[in-house]
Scaffold this motif. Structure first.
Motif, PDB file in Angstrom:
ATOM      1  N   THR A 128      -8.604  -2.783   2.184  1.00 42.51           N
ATOM      2  CA  THR A 128      -8.903  -2.414   0.801  1.00 42.51           C
ATOM      3  C   THR A 128      -7.940  -1.343   0.307  1.00 42.51           C
ATOM      4  N   GLN A 129      -7.054  -0.867   1.197  1.00 46.48           N
ATOM      5  CA  GLN A 129      -6.114   0.207   0.863  1.00 46.48           C
ATOM      6  C   GLN A 129      -4.677  -0.318   0.903  1.00 46.48           C
ATOM      7  N   GLU A 130      -3.820   0.298   0.100  1.00 45.55           N
ATOM      8  CA  GLU A 130      -2.378   0.019   0.115  1.00 45.55           C
ATOM      9  C   GLU A 130      -1.670   1.264   0.642  1.00 45.55           C
ATOM     10  N   LEU A 131      -0.612   1.050   1.413  1.00 44.20           N
ATOM     11  CA  LEU A 131       0.162   2.141   1.997  1.00 44.20           C
ATOM     12  C   LEU A 131       1.453   2.336   1.205  1.00 44.20           C
ATOM     13  N   TYR A 132       1.717   3.578   0.837  1.00 38.08           N
ATOM     14  CA  TYR A 132       2.929   3.929   0.107  1.00 38.08           C
ATOM     15  C   TYR A 132       3.633   5.062   0.847  1.00 38.08           C
ATOM     16  N   ALA A 133       4.932   5.167   0.641  1.00 36.72           N
ATOM     17  CA  ALA A 133       5.705   6.249   1.247  1.00 36.72           C
ATOM     18  C   ALA A 133       6.635   6.834   0.197  1.00 36.72           C
ATOM     19  N   MET A 134       6.913   8.110   0.348  1.00 37.68           N
ATOM     20  CA  MET A 134       7.854   8.795  -0.530  1.00 37.68           C
ATOM     21  C   MET A 134       8.464   9.950   0.242  1.00 37.68           C
TER      22      MET A 134
END
Length: 148
Positions: A128-134
């Motif tokens: 149910t979650q999306e993973l993002y990086a910065m």
């Protein structure tokens, strides 16, 4: 997200679209085309189009790196077999990172402040979650967001 750029990057890097011919590979590595064909015969380098007999050999970026590294090791005294084995072992971590990044890469977006946020897709432990990086202060920071 910027889907056009996302698919362009995936096509170029993940599908092996960056290629060169045997003459360019020879010039880049200092290894003769004849020697490169021998390396191919031995299975140390593999042209992208090996299943298309009669066509000019083309090589992916991975094979370019492998051939250049083998050439360097040969110049330091390695045998061809030992150089190929050493390069394969040295490339394993890079191949793992490549697959982790490009198999997960879904695209990117530019935030209002200009920050680039990379979409790494569904977070496996919690779909149910999306993973993002910065990058924050030149260091990666990961963010989970509810799936849209």
């Amino acid at each position: 997200m910027n889907p056009g750029m996302s698919s362009d990057l995936r096509e170029i890097f993940h599908r092996g679209q960056l290629t060169i011919g045997i003459s360019e590979l020879s010039r880049m590595t200092g290894v003769s085309p004849r020697q490169l064909r021998y390396w191919q015969k031995k299975g140390y380098i593999i042209p992208k189009n090996e299943d298309e007999p009669g066509r000019a050999r083309i090589y992916t970026l991975k094979m370019v790196i492998k051939a250049a590294a083998m050439s360097n090791l040969l110049q330091t005294g390695y045998t061809l077999k030992a150089a190929a084995a050493q390069v394969d072992e040295r490339m394993r971590p890079a191949q793992t990172m490549y697959h982790v990044l490009f198999d997960r890469y879904q695209g990117f977006e530019v935030a209002d402040d200009g920050q680039i946020i990379v979409d790494l897709g569904t977070f496996d432990p919690d779909p149910t979650q999306e993973l993002y990086a910065m990058l924050v202060d030149e260091r990666p920071k990961f963010i989970l967001k509810p799936k849209k």
